[in-house]
Design a protein around this motif. Structure first.
Motif, PDB file in Angstrom:
ATOM      1  N   TYR A  40       0.860  -1.187   0.000  1.00  0.00           N
ATOM      2  CA  TYR A  40       0.000   0.000   0.000  1.00  0.00           C
ATOM      3  C   TYR A  40       0.893   1.233   0.000  1.00  0.00           C
ATOM      4  O   TYR A  40       2.129   1.119   0.007  1.00  0.00           O
ATOM      5  CB  TYR A  40      -0.963  -0.041   1.192  1.00  0.00           C
ATOM      6  CG  TYR A  40      -0.399   0.463   2.495  1.00  0.00           C
ATOM      7  CD1 TYR A  40      -0.927   1.600   3.108  1.00  0.00           C
ATOM      8  CD2 TYR A  40       0.677  -0.174   3.119  1.00  0.00           C
ATOM      9  CE1 TYR A  40      -0.410   2.070   4.310  1.00  0.00           C
ATOM     10  CE2 TYR A  40       1.190   0.281   4.310  1.00  0.00           C
ATOM     11  CZ  TYR A  40       0.648   1.412   4.899  1.00  0.00           C
ATOM     12  OH  TYR A  40       1.174   1.883   6.076  1.00  0.00           O
ATOM     13  N   ARG A  41       0.270   2.393  -0.028  1.00  0.00           N
ATOM     14  CA  ARG A  41       1.023   3.628  -0.248  1.00  0.00           C
ATOM     15  C   ARG A  41       2.057   3.915   0.841  1.00  0.00           C
ATOM     16  O   ARG A  41       3.010   4.659   0.606  1.00  0.00           O
ATOM     17  CB  ARG A  41       0.066   4.819  -0.351  1.00  0.00           C
ATOM     18  CG  ARG A  41      -0.759   5.086   0.897  1.00  0.00           C
ATOM     19  CD  ARG A  41      -1.701   6.273   0.701  1.00  0.00           C
ATOM     20  NE  ARG A  41      -2.541   6.501   1.868  1.00  0.00           N
ATOM     21  CZ  ARG A  41      -3.719   5.927   2.046  1.00  0.00           C
ATOM     22  NH1 ARG A  41      -4.177   5.086   1.121  1.00  0.00           N
ATOM     23  NH2 ARG A  41      -4.426   6.161   3.121  1.00  0.00           N
ATOM     24  N   GLN A  58      -2.017  -4.927  -4.691  1.00  0.00           N
ATOM     25  CA  GLN A  58      -1.752  -3.497  -4.529  1.00  0.00           C
ATOM     26  C   GLN A  58      -3.005  -2.857  -3.952  1.00  0.00           C
ATOM     27  O   GLN A  58      -4.006  -2.691  -4.639  1.00  0.00           O
ATOM     28  CB  GLN A  58      -1.388  -2.874  -5.878  1.00  0.00           C
ATOM     29  CG  GLN A  58      -0.958  -1.421  -5.796  1.00  0.00           C
ATOM     30  CD  GLN A  58      -0.444  -0.917  -7.132  1.00  0.00           C
ATOM     31  OE1 GLN A  58       0.345  -1.587  -7.798  1.00  0.00           O
ATOM     32  NE2 GLN A  58      -0.900   0.261  -7.530  1.00  0.00           N
ATOM     33  N   ASP A  59      -2.930  -2.514  -2.673  1.00  0.00           N
ATOM     34  CA  ASP A  59      -4.100  -2.045  -1.940  1.00  0.00           C
ATOM     35  C   ASP A  59      -4.246  -0.530  -2.075  1.00  0.00           C
ATOM     36  O   ASP A  59      -3.804   0.235  -1.232  1.00  0.00           O
ATOM     37  CB  ASP A  59      -3.975  -2.451  -0.467  1.00  0.00           C
ATOM     38  CG  ASP A  59      -5.213  -2.127   0.346  1.00  0.00           C
ATOM     39  OD1 ASP A  59      -6.262  -1.829  -0.258  1.00  0.00           O
ATOM     40  OD2 ASP A  59      -5.142  -2.178   1.588  1.00  0.00           O
ATOM     41  N   PRO A  71      -3.993   3.248  -4.453  1.00  0.00           N
ATOM     42  CA  PRO A  71      -2.922   3.948  -5.178  1.00  0.00           C
ATOM     43  C   PRO A  71      -1.619   3.943  -4.388  1.00  0.00           C
ATOM     44  O   PRO A  71      -1.629   3.972  -3.155  1.00  0.00           O
ATOM     45  CB  PRO A  71      -3.473   5.369  -5.317  1.00  0.00           C
ATOM     46  CG  PRO A  71      -4.947   5.256  -5.105  1.00  0.00           C
ATOM     47  CD  PRO A  71      -5.146   4.124  -4.148  1.00  0.00           C
ATOM     48  N   GLU A 100       5.440   2.149  -7.362  1.00  0.00           N
ATOM     49  CA  GLU A 100       4.940   1.563  -8.609  1.00  0.00           C
ATOM     50  C   GLU A 100       6.103   1.059  -9.456  1.00  0.00           C
ATOM     51  O   GLU A 100       6.054  -0.046 -10.021  1.00  0.00           O
ATOM     52  CB  GLU A 100       4.135   2.599  -9.383  1.00  0.00           C
ATOM     53  CG  GLU A 100       3.439   2.064 -10.625  1.00  0.00           C
ATOM     54  CD  GLU A 100       2.231   1.211 -10.319  1.00  0.00           C
ATOM     55  OE1 GLU A 100       2.191   0.059 -10.822  1.00  0.00           O
ATOM     56  OE2 GLU A 100       1.333   1.668  -9.590  1.00  0.00           O
ATOM     57  N   GLU A 133       6.943  -2.850 -10.617  1.00  0.00           N
ATOM     58  CA  GLU A 133       7.138  -3.239 -12.007  1.00  0.00           C
ATOM     59  C   GLU A 133       8.474  -3.951 -12.194  1.00  0.00           C
ATOM     60  O   GLU A 133       8.565  -4.956 -12.924  1.00  0.00           O
ATOM     61  CB  GLU A 133       7.058  -2.001 -12.905  1.00  0.00           C
ATOM     62  CG  GLU A 133       5.662  -1.392 -12.979  1.00  0.00           C
ATOM     63  CD  GLU A 133       5.632  -0.099 -13.773  1.00  0.00           C
ATOM     64  OE1 GLU A 133       6.716   0.334 -14.238  1.00  0.00           O
ATOM     65  OE2 GLU A 133       4.536   0.480 -13.932  1.00  0.00           O
ATOM     66  N   HIS A 180      -0.442  -9.700 -10.404  1.00  0.00           N
ATOM     67  CA  HIS A 180      -0.464  -8.350  -9.823  1.00  0.00           C
ATOM     68  C   HIS A 180      -1.915  -7.883  -9.803  1.00  0.00           C
ATOM     69  O   HIS A 180      -2.481  -7.524 -10.835  1.00  0.00           O
ATOM     70  CB  HIS A 180       0.403  -7.418 -10.657  1.00  0.00           C
ATOM     71  CG  HIS A 180       0.482  -6.036 -10.102  1.00  0.00           C
ATOM     72  ND1 HIS A 180       0.935  -4.952 -10.846  1.00  0.00           N
ATOM     73  CD2 HIS A 180       0.166  -5.517  -8.873  1.00  0.00           C
ATOM     74  CE1 HIS A 180       0.898  -3.867 -10.117  1.00  0.00           C
ATOM     75  NE2 HIS A 180       0.428  -4.181  -8.923  1.00  0.00           N
ATOM     76  N   HIS A 181      -2.502  -7.890  -8.621  1.00  0.00           N
ATOM     77  CA  HIS A 181      -3.916  -7.550  -8.460  1.00  0.00           C
ATOM     78  C   HIS A 181      -4.036  -6.149  -7.874  1.00  0.00           C
ATOM     79  O   HIS A 181      -3.582  -5.900  -6.751  1.00  0.00           O
ATOM     80  CB  HIS A 181      -4.599  -8.572  -7.553  1.00  0.00           C
ATOM     81  CG  HIS A 181      -6.038  -8.273  -7.276  1.00  0.00           C
ATOM     82  ND1 HIS A 181      -6.991  -8.185  -8.271  1.00  0.00           N
ATOM     83  CD2 HIS A 181      -6.697  -8.042  -6.101  1.00  0.00           C
ATOM     84  CE1 HIS A 181      -8.165  -7.916  -7.734  1.00  0.00           C
ATOM     85  NE2 HIS A 181      -8.014  -7.820  -6.422  1.00  0.00           N
ATOM     86  N   ARG A 182      -4.614  -5.225  -8.626  1.00  0.00           N
ATOM     87  CA  ARG A 182      -4.778  -3.846  -8.165  1.00  0.00           C
ATOM     88  C   ARG A 182      -6.181  -3.640  -7.603  1.00  0.00           C
ATOM     89  O   ARG A 182      -7.173  -4.024  -8.232  1.00  0.00           O
ATOM     90  CB  ARG A 182      -4.538  -2.868  -9.307  1.00  0.00           C
ATOM     91  CG  ARG A 182      -3.094  -2.748  -9.777  1.00  0.00           C
ATOM     92  CD  ARG A 182      -2.991  -1.711 -10.884  1.00  0.00           C
ATOM     93  NE  ARG A 182      -1.613  -1.422 -11.262  1.00  0.00           N
ATOM     94  CZ  ARG A 182      -0.960  -2.079 -12.196  1.00  0.00           C
ATOM     95  NH1 ARG A 182      -1.553  -3.073 -12.834  1.00  0.00           N
ATOM     96  NH2 ARG A 182       0.284  -1.760 -12.496  1.00  0.00           N
ATOM     97  N   ASP A 204      -8.624  -0.520  -6.496  1.00  0.00           N
ATOM     98  CA  ASP A 204      -8.678   0.915  -6.783  1.00  0.00           C
ATOM     99  C   ASP A 204      -8.553   1.771  -5.528  1.00  0.00           C
ATOM    100  O   ASP A 204      -7.832   2.771  -5.510  1.00  0.00           O
ATOM    101  CB  ASP A 204      -9.979   1.265  -7.511  1.00  0.00           C
ATOM    102  CG  ASP A 204     -10.006   0.707  -8.930  1.00  0.00           C
ATOM    103  OD1 ASP A 204      -8.922   0.428  -9.472  1.00  0.00           O
ATOM    104  OD2 ASP A 204     -11.111   0.522  -9.469  1.00  0.00           O
ATOM    105  N   ASN A 223      -7.996   1.893  -1.165  1.00  0.00           N
ATOM    106  CA  ASN A 223      -7.435   1.150  -0.041  1.00  0.00           C
ATOM    107  C   ASN A 223      -8.539   0.503   0.788  1.00  0.00           C
ATOM    108  O   ASN A 223      -9.447   1.180   1.250  1.00  0.00           O
ATOM    109  CB  ASN A 223      -6.600   2.095   0.833  1.00  0.00           C
ATOM    110  CG  ASN A 223      -5.970   1.389   2.014  1.00  0.00           C
ATOM    111  OD1 ASN A 223      -6.527   1.384   3.098  1.00  0.00           O
ATOM    112  ND2 ASN A 223      -4.816   0.785   1.802  1.00  0.00           N
TER     113      ASN A 223
END
Length: 282
Positions: free
Chosen positions: A12-13, A42-43, A45, A51, A55, A67-69, A71, A73
């Motif tokens: 997470y961020r 990826q919890d 942005p 990021e 990658e 890689h599961h995003r 949108d 948190n």
């Protein structure tokens, strides 16, 4: 029989790009027994730096990465629940995005799962953010019966160290949000549901200890989470009424002692693994 396994990580961020890169590399390419798949959630942005690190890790990974995003948190419990559903294998290893797995970690843990355990943790070495120096060692209880007794007072597993069977996690109800206590709540429900459990006392994960580590163990928010956890334990019958009252007094009171006292208690009773029953404070 040797079974393939998935590695489950969430970012997470707030995670640091360099720390994440080290956590990923140590748990994948550096392992003597590698996962067959990585599920990276990826919890919400993240920063451009993180990021980029994600990658790079995916591009350099010697094993496939999902890689599961997400949108927005959703928190650790929600992120891990989504990641678990994407795991190809029943055996799943957990890893946090700022710790380090030692090279023999999975080679040591997986045989215990393959021999019949549903949940296996390990000991940890605690190291400082700034210079990497080792400042402590956390030794868990390893006997299954002792773990079951100990769990009524204190989380017997360190979440970044565990390997488990997804089927046993799902049988216990999966990851569920509970303030800051979702890992302890899951492990308690697994034990209560009859999961076979164990720990390796050897330190196979290095746990990053940053500024504020002991401050985060106290305060009103931590106390509220503690009270919610104790009510949940009592509701499902995991603790007796006497154990509930003792936990409310001892564990709840611990959240309000001065930070130097909390640090001393942690170092004396928790990290060394010699806390007497009823005096476990984290």
């Amino acid at each position: 029989m040797t079974e393939p396994f998935s590695l489950l990580m969430a970012v997470y961020r707030g995670d640091h790009p360099v720390h994440f890169a080290k956590a990923f590399a140590s748990s994948v390419g550096a392992q003597s027994r590698r996962p067959a798949q990585v599920v990276l959630v990826q919890d919400g942005p993240v920063s451009p730096g993180l990021e980029g690190a994600i990658e790079t890790a995916i591009a350099d990974s010697p094993v496939p990465v999902v890689h599961h995003r997400i949108d927005e948190n959703v928190g650790l419990a929600g992120a891990l629940a989504e990641g678990l559903a994407l795991s190809d294998h029943d055996v799943v290893a957990r890893m946090d995005a700022d710790d380090i797995s030692l090279p023999e970690r999975f080679a040591a843990q997986l045989p215990l799962i393959e021999d019949g355990l549903d949940l296996v943790g390990t000991g940890m070495l605690e190291f400082l953010d700034d210079d990497g120096s080792i400042v402590g060692r956390r030794v868990p209880r390893s006997d299954e019966d002792e773990i079951r007794r100990y769990a009524r007072f204190h989380d017997p597993f360190s979440h970044p160290t565990v390997v488990y069977r997804r089927s046993a996690v799902e049988h216990a109800g999966g990851y569920q949000p509970l303030g800051l206590m979702e890992d302890y709540w899951l492990f308690a429900r697994m034990i209560h549901a009859g999961a076979r459990v164990g720990n390796l006392p050897e330190p196979l994960v290095m746990y990053r200890v940053g500024a504020g580590a002991y401050a985060r163990r106290g305060g009103r928010a931590q106390w509220r989470s503690e009270m919610a956890l104790q009510r949940a334990f009592r509701r499902i019958g995991f603790t007796t009424r006497g154990e509930y009252l003792r936990n409310v007094v001892v564990r709840g009171g611990y959240r309000f002692v001065p930070e130097p006292v909390r640090k001393l208690a942690y170092r004396r009773f928790i990290a060394r693994g010699d806390a007497p029953e009823g005096r476990d404070l984290t």
